[in-house]
Design an enzyme around this catalytic site. Structure first.
Site, PDB file in Angstrom:
ATOM      1  N   CYS A 134       0.849  -1.196   0.000  1.00  0.00           N
ATOM      2  CA  CYS A 134       0.000   0.000   0.000  1.00  0.00           C
ATOM      3  C   CYS A 134       0.884   1.246   0.000  1.00  0.00           C
ATOM      4  O   CYS A 134       2.043   1.210   0.392  1.00  0.00           O
ATOM      5  CB  CYS A 134      -0.971  -0.009   1.175  1.00  0.00           C
ATOM      6  N   SER A 171       3.341  -2.199   4.024  1.00  0.00           N
ATOM      7  CA  SER A 171       3.251  -0.750   3.832  1.00  0.00           C
ATOM      8  C   SER A 171       4.470  -0.263   3.059  1.00  0.00           C
ATOM      9  O   SER A 171       5.554  -0.850   3.129  1.00  0.00           O
ATOM     10  CB  SER A 171       3.216  -0.035   5.182  1.00  0.00           C
ATOM     11  N   ASP A 172       4.289   0.828   2.301  1.00  0.00           N
ATOM     12  CA  ASP A 172       5.467   1.539   1.820  1.00  0.00           C
ATOM     13  C   ASP A 172       6.194   2.052   3.067  1.00  0.00           C
ATOM     14  O   ASP A 172       5.582   2.225   4.132  1.00  0.00           O
ATOM     15  CB  ASP A 172       5.082   2.684   0.895  1.00  0.00           C
ATOM     16  N   CYS A 173       7.473   2.288   2.935  1.00  0.00           N
ATOM     17  CA  CYS A 173       8.296   2.448   4.132  1.00  0.00           C
ATOM     18  C   CYS A 173       7.933   3.696   4.940  1.00  0.00           C
ATOM     19  O   CYS A 173       7.978   4.820   4.431  1.00  0.00           O
ATOM     20  CB  CYS A 173       9.767   2.432   3.747  1.00  0.00           C
ATOM     21  N   SER A 223       4.932   4.285   6.011  1.00  0.00           N
ATOM     22  CA  SER A 223       3.592   4.781   5.679  1.00  0.00           C
ATOM     23  C   SER A 223       2.691   4.904   6.897  1.00  0.00           C
ATOM     24  O   SER A 223       1.872   5.830   6.978  1.00  0.00           O
ATOM     25  CB  SER A 223       2.912   3.850   4.665  1.00  0.00           C
TER      26      SER A 223
END
Length: 774
Positions: free
Chosen positions: A256, A289-291, A293
């Site tokens: 995401c 998650s994107d880092c 996020s």
């Protein structure tokens, strides 16, 4: 080899030789070490048991604190159960990369094959090439994992839509078309993950879900951006490649994104994660998650009042793994406050641990596994390096060939002036999310294999801030039999966190190109390196510029491929995977406006070839060849009937009997088959990209694109010969459009199929089945 030789009997230097040859063991088992008597017989270590049983057993043995430490990318070790720590974050966008902390280069693994950037490879329109690149990358990834230098979970590919030409990360994507992006993803994933049923070679991840295509524009960045997206655009554009990733590619993970969609952070939206990705599409894997996020939607977006609420919202929405420390820090407090349950945490862990077990990480000795013997000798092989050259050759697009002036002749063009800030670059060619290439061939070096070169950069770098070096460049052009200008962009102009301000060549580049072309004694060829489109109308219209090539970012061997195309050792066959717009297109066009369709009353032009029909520099799918190909439709049906369930109450099946809901049709494998003869009437063998577009029936208002790509095929045709190509078009998937409420429908009536200059009319009709209640 460890079973034959033991350290007590074999000299240390001999063991080192074995490792360097790829014959030695350098990684102890991640878990379930057969030498560990305390754990080797536990149920979660028994390969004979179903994975779900093993996962349940392991989770049941973990303490709450241990569980929390496994919710993040740098998952902690659990020594009492014989489980080592694991770094989930590795990248393999177009080669094994050291961008993530899970992978590093050194020792027996100094490099890995660096293929062309994705936008370039996408231009090949060659699905089998994409799968083969994935297979090679996963070979090298497994080899590096066995050597203790990499992980097995790779957060690639990027399948976001290249919606706005200024986007700095458009280079990472397969372009602007949803079907092209999805087809690329399906094949690349198949190459990465393998085809051994539920077992995984490596685990891929499709990112960034969803409607993510802005990094930093006009003071608005991805950490604060709320993408306002209609249901229509979500369904028929932004979600298409992700749906294909999950349903067709069987990807092991979805990531995401940072942004919000319609006011809700994607990583905290249960409708997106639990509802769509895991529910509707049936993801068999984990959501990451994107880092940072989760931290971003708490700290930057202020979506929740407390960090514990943020942690709880993410986990309950369906997030399984946090790239970043946030969940490890705040989940325990969220549990104590009753915001999330231990059952929610167990659900997240079940998804991540299942993937690790599918990778064989709980199967004991790595060498006993299918890929356990891969080692240093399987990285940067001659075959892998040749594939990198071939991928670049197939992705390079010939945009102009006046005369024709190309290919150049080593006999007539014995001296070539090689000019431009990208003329002797190496690292620029591998774009972003790259590792360290096995070896590099710059354009200057590549051209030098065919002719004597006179090299003048003309500008210090792509910013080209002055004309101080123009004089020597002009002199070189006056002396040479031909001039090749290698211009364009690099990561200082377009990159993650860097969106472009315009579509022009930076600084004084255009001036340099025009002046060199005017001074050149022989033909002048312009080669462009870039991820996004460049407005080169000036060069297109300049009769002194004989040819234009777009090379994208062509990978470690890009210079060799460029030279092979320039001198005719290879025949260009690439097609543009994105529209090249004129600079005027950007007038009053905000990157933040997510609408795909035009709003003519407000002067909004629409986006991508599917919805924009204004002036272009070069259209989507454009690309020339040194050969000439003719198409003939050998056979195609004139009508197709769509079985439809009738409805007793209400007219929910259609609107004025013109468009049937896909959910009301019996789609199955309903498809249309076309047989197309492709004839090469030129004098050179060549590979041709067959693109099939469909224009839906008129009268669908805001539903329909002008046209949409429904199929493509790469076919090699020797000179003066012909090949027959079969194309299958799935009716419900590819001939459907999406109405304003986000409902996918099949328009009844005449669909016009376009294959090059051939047009075929296909009448789609409804065939009513039994009546059912609505």
């Amino acid at each position: 080899m460890a079973s034959i030789f033991s350290p007590s009997t074999v000299p240390v230097f001999f063991l080192l030789v074995l490792v360097l040859l790829g014959l030695g063991e350098t990684r102890d088992p991640f878990a379930c070490d057969p030498k560990d008597r305390a754990t080797k017989n536990l149920p979660f270590c028994k390969v004979s048991l179903p994975i779900r049983v093993r996962v349940k057993d392991l989770i049941g043995r973990l303490t709450l604190q241990e569980k929390v430490t496994l919710l993040v990318n740098n998952a902690a070790a659990v020594p009492r159960l014989g489980i080592k720590g694991y770094e989930w974050w590795s990248e393999a966008l177009h080669g094994v990369s050291n961008v993530g902390p899970g992978t590093k280069f050194g020792g027996p693994f100094p490099a890995a094959t660096s293929f062309p950037q994705v936008i370039t490879t996408a231009a090949s329109f060659n699905a089998s090439l994409w799968e083969e690149i994935g297979r090679v990358i996963s070979d090298e990834a497994r080899a590096m994992y066995n050597g203790g230098m990499a992980g097995l979970t790779y957060w690639s590919p990027n399948v976001n839509i290249f919606r706005d030409p200024r986007w700095g990360r458009g280079q990472e994507t397969p372009g602007e078309d949803p079907i092209l992006a999805g087809t690329y993803a399906v094949n690349y994933i198949r190459g990465l993950q393998g085809t051994s049923g539920n077992r995984l070679k490596v685990a891929a991840s499709c990112k960034h879900f969803t409607a993510y295509d802005l990094d930093n524009w006009n003071g608005i960045d991805r950490f604060h951006f709320n993408a306002q997206v209609s249901k229509q655009d979500i369904e028929d554009t932004f979600d298409v490649p992700f749906r294909m990733c999950v349903k067709e590619g069987k990807v092991a993970s979805v990531m995401c994104s940072y942004n919000q969609v319609n006011g809700v952070p994607t990583c905290a939206d249960p409708n997106l994660l639990k509802g769509r990705v895991r529910g509707q599409w049936r993801l068999n894997g984990y959501i990451v998650s994107d880092c940072d996020s989760v931290g971003v939607f708490y700290t930057n977006q202020h979506y929740t009042s407390t960090p514990e609420e943020a942690a709880a919202d993410a986990i309950k929405a369906g997030l399984d793994l946090d790239c970043g420390p946030f969940l490890a820090v705040h989940t325990k407090n969220a549990l104590e406050k009753g915001l999330v349950t231990e059952g929610d945490v167990n659900g997240a862990l079940a998804n991540t641990i299942t993937v690790q077990m599918r990778l064989g990480m709980f199967d004991g000795e790595a060498s006993a596994q299918p890929y356990g013997k891969l080692g240093p000798r399987d990285v940067c092989t001659a075959a892998h390096k040749e594939l990198a050259v071939e991928a670049a050759r197939q992705g390079i697009v010939l945009l102009k060939n006046r005369g024709p002036s190309l290919p150049l002749s080593p006999r007539r063009h014995q001296t070539v002036a090689v000019i431009g800030p990208n003329s002797n670059v190496t690292v620029t060619m591998i774009g972003n999310y790259a590792g360290i290439g096995c070896e590099y061939t710059s354009p200057l070096q590549g051209i030098g294999r065919y002719a004597k070169t006179i090299h003048e950069p003309g500008c210090t770098n792509v910013a080209c801030s002055n004309d101080k070096q123009f004089g020597s460049a002009l002199n070189a052009a006056r002396q040479a039999d031909a001039t090749v200008l290698v211009m364009g962009l690099d990561q200082s102009i377009e990159a993650e966190t860097v969106d472009r301000a315009d579509l022009l060549l930076p600084g004084h580049q255009q001036e340099l190109v025009s002046k060199v072309a005017a001074a050149s004694r022989g033909p002048t060829i312009l080669v462009l390196m870039s991820g996004g489109p460049v407005d080169v109308t000036f060069a297109k219209n300049d009769p002194k510029i004989a040819g234009i090539l777009w090379a994208g970012y062509p990978g470690q061997a890009g210079g060799a491929a460029i030279a092979d195309i320039l001198f005719g050792a290879a025949n260009p066959g690439g097609k543009l995977p994105m529209t090249w717009y004129p600079e005027e297109y950007l007038k009053s066009l905000a990157m933040t406006d997510m609408a795909m369709r035009p709003r003519r009353s407000k002067g909004y032009p629409g986006r991508t070839y599917r919805f924009y029909n204004g002036p272009v520099v070069y259209p989507f799918g454009y690309g020339l060849s040194y050969s000439h190909f003719l198409h003939t439709l050998a056979s195609a049906p004139k009508t197709v009937s769509v079985p439809v369930h009738g409805h007793r109450h209400g007219n929910t099946t259609n609107i004025s009997n013109k468009a049937i809901r896909v959910t009301h049709a019996r789609c199955g494998k309903l498809s249309v088959s076309l047989h197309i003869d492709v004839k090469n009437v030129g004098s050179k063998d060549g590979s041709h990209t067959l693109l099939v577009f469909s224009a839906p029936p008129a009268g669908n208002g805001h539903w329909a694109p002008h046209k949409q790509l429904v199929a493509f095929e790469k076919v090699h045709v020797p000179a003066k010969s012909q090949q027959r190509v079969k194309i299958n078009i799935h009716v419900c998937k590819l001939l459907s459009v999406v109405d304003r409420s986000g409902t996918r429908r099949i328009p009844m009536g005449v669909h016009n199929l376009h294959i090059g200059d051939v047009k075929h009319s296909l009448s789609v009709q409804a065939q009513t089945l039994g009546i059912i209640k609505s």
